[in-house]
Scaffold this motif. Structure first.
Motif, PDB file in Angstrom:
ATOM      1  N   GLY A 113       0.781  -1.268   0.058  1.00 29.80           N
ATOM      2  CA  GLY A 113       0.129   0.266  -0.091  1.00 29.80           C
ATOM      3  C   GLY A 113       0.891   1.342   0.139  1.00 29.80           C
ATOM      4  N   VAL A 114       0.867   1.905  -1.143  1.00 27.31           N
ATOM      5  CA  VAL A 114       2.126   2.804  -1.377  1.00 27.31           C
ATOM      6  C   VAL A 114       1.403   4.393  -1.388  1.00 27.31           C
ATOM      7  N   TYR A 115       0.180   4.397  -1.885  1.00 27.25           N
ATOM      8  CA  TYR A 115      -0.553   5.855  -2.028  1.00 27.25           C
ATOM      9  C   TYR A 115       0.448   6.842  -2.756  1.00 27.25           C
ATOM     10  N   THR A 116       0.638   7.962  -2.323  1.00 25.19           N
ATOM     11  CA  THR A 116       1.644   8.867  -2.879  1.00 25.19           C
ATOM     12  C   THR A 116       3.250   8.543  -2.576  1.00 25.19           C
ATOM     13  N   GLY A 117       3.338   7.531  -1.568  1.00 25.35           N
ATOM     14  CA  GLY A 117       4.875   7.202  -1.171  1.00 25.35           C
ATOM     15  C   GLY A 117       5.382   7.609  -0.237  1.00 25.35           C
ATOM     16  N   TYR A 118       4.756   8.318   0.793  1.00 24.50           N
ATOM     17  CA  TYR A 118       5.299   9.001   1.649  1.00 24.50           C
ATOM     18  C   TYR A 118       6.407   8.090   2.563  1.00 24.50           C
ATOM     19  N   ASN A 119       5.797   6.779   3.030  1.00 22.81           N
ATOM     20  CA  ASN A 119       6.763   5.851   3.537  1.00 22.81           C
ATOM     21  C   ASN A 119       7.540   5.086   2.704  1.00 22.81           C
ATOM     22  N   ALA A 120       7.283   5.000   1.550  1.00 19.14           N
ATOM     23  CA  ALA A 120       8.208   4.564   0.523  1.00 19.14           C
ATOM     24  C   ALA A 120       9.463   5.347   0.461  1.00 19.14           C
ATOM     25  N   LEU A 121       9.237   6.804   0.341  1.00 20.19           N
ATOM     26  CA  LEU A 121      10.413   7.454   0.573  1.00 20.19           C
ATOM     27  C   LEU A 121      11.065   7.539   1.696  1.00 20.19           C
ATOM     28  N   ASN A 122      10.258   7.666   2.745  1.00 19.02           N
ATOM     29  CA  ASN A 122      10.631   7.832   4.109  1.00 19.02           C
ATOM     30  C   ASN A 122      11.960   6.344   4.065  1.00 19.02           C
ATOM     31  N   MET A 123      11.561   5.192   3.843  1.00 18.80           N
ATOM     32  CA  MET A 123      12.347   4.043   3.875  1.00 18.80           C
ATOM     33  C   MET A 123      13.443   4.066   3.219  1.00 18.80           C
ATOM     34  N   ALA A 124      13.325   4.645   1.847  1.00 11.82           N
ATOM     35  CA  ALA A 124      14.451   4.625   0.864  1.00 11.82           C
ATOM     36  C   ALA A 124      15.522   5.614   1.367  1.00 11.82           C
ATOM     37  N   VAL A 133      13.277  -1.073  -1.535  1.00  9.12           N
ATOM     38  CA  VAL A 133      11.803  -0.953  -1.209  1.00  9.12           C
ATOM     39  C   VAL A 133      11.003  -1.495  -2.423  1.00  9.12           C
ATOM     40  N   ILE A 134      10.400  -2.682  -1.888  1.00  7.16           N
ATOM     41  CA  ILE A 134       9.418  -3.436  -2.948  1.00  7.16           C
ATOM     42  C   ILE A 134       8.069  -2.701  -2.657  1.00  7.16           C
ATOM     43  N   ALA A 135       7.549  -1.844  -3.545  1.00  9.13           N
ATOM     44  CA  ALA A 135       6.352  -1.046  -3.419  1.00  9.13           C
ATOM     45  C   ALA A 135       5.199  -1.729  -3.915  1.00  9.13           C
ATOM     46  N   CYS A 136       4.304  -2.035  -3.361  1.00 11.43           N
ATOM     47  CA  CYS A 136       3.062  -2.706  -3.965  1.00 11.43           C
ATOM     48  C   CYS A 136       1.687  -1.861  -3.838  1.00 11.43           C
ATOM     49  N   ASP A 137       1.241  -1.492  -5.240  1.00 11.18           N
ATOM     50  CA  ASP A 137      -0.143  -0.926  -5.136  1.00 11.18           C
ATOM     51  C   ASP A 137      -0.813  -1.225  -6.302  1.00 11.18           C
ATOM     52  N   ILE A 138      -2.161  -0.731  -6.483  1.00  8.29           N
ATOM     53  CA  ILE A 138      -2.622  -1.230  -7.617  1.00  8.29           C
ATOM     54  C   ILE A 138      -3.118   0.452  -8.286  1.00  8.29           C
ATOM     55  N   ASN A 139      -3.045   1.502  -7.780  1.00  6.53           N
ATOM     56  CA  ASN A 139      -3.018   2.622  -8.577  1.00  6.53           C
ATOM     57  C   ASN A 139      -1.994   3.633  -8.921  1.00  6.53           C
ATOM     58  N   GLU A 140      -1.578   3.497 -10.149  1.00  3.69           N
ATOM     59  CA  GLU A 140      -0.523   4.430 -10.532  1.00  3.69           C
ATOM     60  C   GLU A 140      -0.807   5.750 -10.339  1.00  3.69           C
ATOM     61  N   ASP A 141      -1.993   6.412 -10.358  1.00  5.08           N
ATOM     62  CA  ASP A 141      -2.269   7.671 -10.301  1.00  5.08           C
ATOM     63  C   ASP A 141      -1.848   8.269  -9.103  1.00  5.08           C
ATOM     64  N   TYR A 142      -2.127   7.529  -8.046  1.00  2.42           N
ATOM     65  CA  TYR A 142      -1.641   8.120  -6.507  1.00  2.42           C
ATOM     66  C   TYR A 142      -0.066   8.193  -6.808  1.00  2.42           C
ATOM     67  N   ILE A 143       0.634   7.128  -7.056  1.00  4.89           N
ATOM     68  CA  ILE A 143       2.057   6.788  -7.010  1.00  4.89           C
ATOM     69  C   ILE A 143       2.848   8.171  -8.177  1.00  4.89           C
ATOM     70  N   SER A 144       2.213   8.407  -9.112  1.00  8.02           N
ATOM     71  CA  SER A 144       2.595   9.490 -10.089  1.00  8.02           C
ATOM     72  C   SER A 144       2.657  10.773  -9.301  1.00  8.02           C
ATOM     73  N   ILE A 145       1.922  10.961  -8.279  1.00  9.67           N
ATOM     74  CA  ILE A 145       2.065  12.314  -7.391  1.00  9.67           C
ATOM     75  C   ILE A 145       3.310  12.191  -6.743  1.00  9.67           C
ATOM     76  N   GLY A 146       3.700  10.925  -6.162  1.00  7.80           N
ATOM     77  CA  GLY A 146       4.850  11.140  -5.443  1.00  7.80           C
ATOM     78  C   GLY A 146       6.291  10.793  -6.127  1.00  7.80           C
ATOM     79  N   LYS A 147       6.170  10.218  -7.414  1.00 11.14           N
ATOM     80  CA  LYS A 147       7.461   9.868  -8.221  1.00 11.14           C
ATOM     81  C   LYS A 147       8.367  10.895  -8.025  1.00 11.14           C
ATOM     82  N   PRO A 148       7.926  12.297  -8.579  1.00 15.52           N
ATOM     83  CA  PRO A 148       8.786  13.385  -8.784  1.00 15.52           C
ATOM     84  C   PRO A 148       9.716  13.776  -7.421  1.00 15.52           C
ATOM     85  N   PHE A 149       8.980  13.245  -6.492  1.00 20.51           N
ATOM     86  CA  PHE A 149       9.815  13.702  -4.855  1.00 20.51           C
ATOM     87  C   PHE A 149      10.945  12.538  -4.886  1.00 20.51           C
TER      88      PHE A 149
END
Ligand code: SAM
Ligand code: CA
Length: 265
Positions: A113-124, A133-149
């Motif tokens: 559960g990644v959403y915009t990836g606050y914790n994925a970034l925190n861990m990375a 970080v193996i980041a599992c989600d079904i919604n690419e739209d949420y993730i696209s918000i976080g990716k640039p960060f």
């Protein structure tokens, strides 16, 4: 209309100024966060987040413990403008997980559960350069918000996205022979599958590996689970199972919406 406030380092309640504009009657209520104005339709989501409650003790805790990387803070503030921002992990909870991961010298982390990836970034940010970080989600739209960060922080190479139902990703990892190789797992996706995530994550974790399960109190609903509320039923059943589970040592923390830490023996 009220002026934007300047942004202190940590607590959101200090960052938010409720603004009203009047023409004889109040016609709109919004929120300024830094230089950004949030429309009333996002206000209810914001207020649902415990970080927006005017709790002086919580503000004190954040003021005296939160050490948030500048890009992580940017991502948090950006996510607060999203209609589903209440899904974001609490910053003090993420920091605790980062500290635990650091303590056990984690290199391989599961984020379910990644959403915009606050914790994925925190861990990375805390993993060594060859960490993942193996980041599992079904919604690419949420993730696209976080990716640039992630990119801005220079750690995007440590985040490996798996866009498909998380059960499928976990099964694939097991089939690929990755059992007992993960150091840390964070379970924070849909609630009906929590036990599926728990069992598979337990197999993927090494001995001494840490699992953190979010929302184990579910706003207090676990006290009286409605038989038609499948999310609460699922969370409550897992809570009842974990307390008896001799494969792990356990602590249930009242931080945020309740977090269980289960450490594989
Ligand atoms: N851990 C995130 C963070 O750091 O802010 C918050 C995750 S949010 C509470 C839950 C996420 O789980 C959503 O992004 C949603 O798309 C995802 N999700 C829901 N069902 C899923 C499933 N079956 N497999 C994978 N992800 C799922
Ligand atoms: Ca959560």
């Amino acid at each position: 209309l009220t002026q934007p406030g300047t942004m202190p380092m940590s607590s959101m309640s200090k960052e938010a100024l409720i603004g009203t504009a009047t023409l004889g009657v109040v016609f709109t209520v919004g929120v300024w966060i830094g230089k950004k104005y949030f429309h009333p339709h996002t206000l209810s989501s914001l207020l649902k987040s415990h970080k927006m409650k005017n709790d002086p003790l919580m503000n004190y805790v954040l003021d005296h413990s939160l050490r948030e990387h500048s890009v992580l803070k940017k991502l948090r503030l950006c996510t607060l403008g999203h209609p589903k921002c209440e899904m974001m992990v609490a910053c003090e909870h993420a920091q605790l997980m980062g500290n635990l991961a650091r303590l056990i010298n984690a290199k391989k982390v599961l984020e379910i559960g990644v959403y915009t990836g606050y914790n994925a970034l925190n861990m990375a940010l805390i993993l060594p350069d060859d960490g993942k970080v193996i980041a599992c989600d079904i919604n690419e739209d949420y993730i696209s918000i976080g990716k640039p960060f992630w990119k801005e922080a220079g750690v995007d190479h440590k985040i490996e996205l798996r866009i498909k139902p998380a059960i499928q990703t976990l099964e694939e990892l097991l089939t690929a022979g990755e059992a007992e190789t993960f150091d840390f797992a964070f379970i924070d996706a849909d609630k009906v599958n929590m036990d599926e995530y728990y069992e598979r994550s337990l197999r993927l974790l090494r001995r001494g590996g840490v699992m953190a399960i979010d929302n184990v109190l579910w706003g207090g609903k676990v006290l009286n689970p409605d038989k038609n509320d499948l999310d609460t039923q699922s969370i409550h059943r897992l809570n009842e199972k974990i307390v008896q589970d001799t494969r792990v040592i356990v602590s249930m923390l009242t931080i945020a919406d309740g977090v269980t830490l289960a450490i594989k023996i």
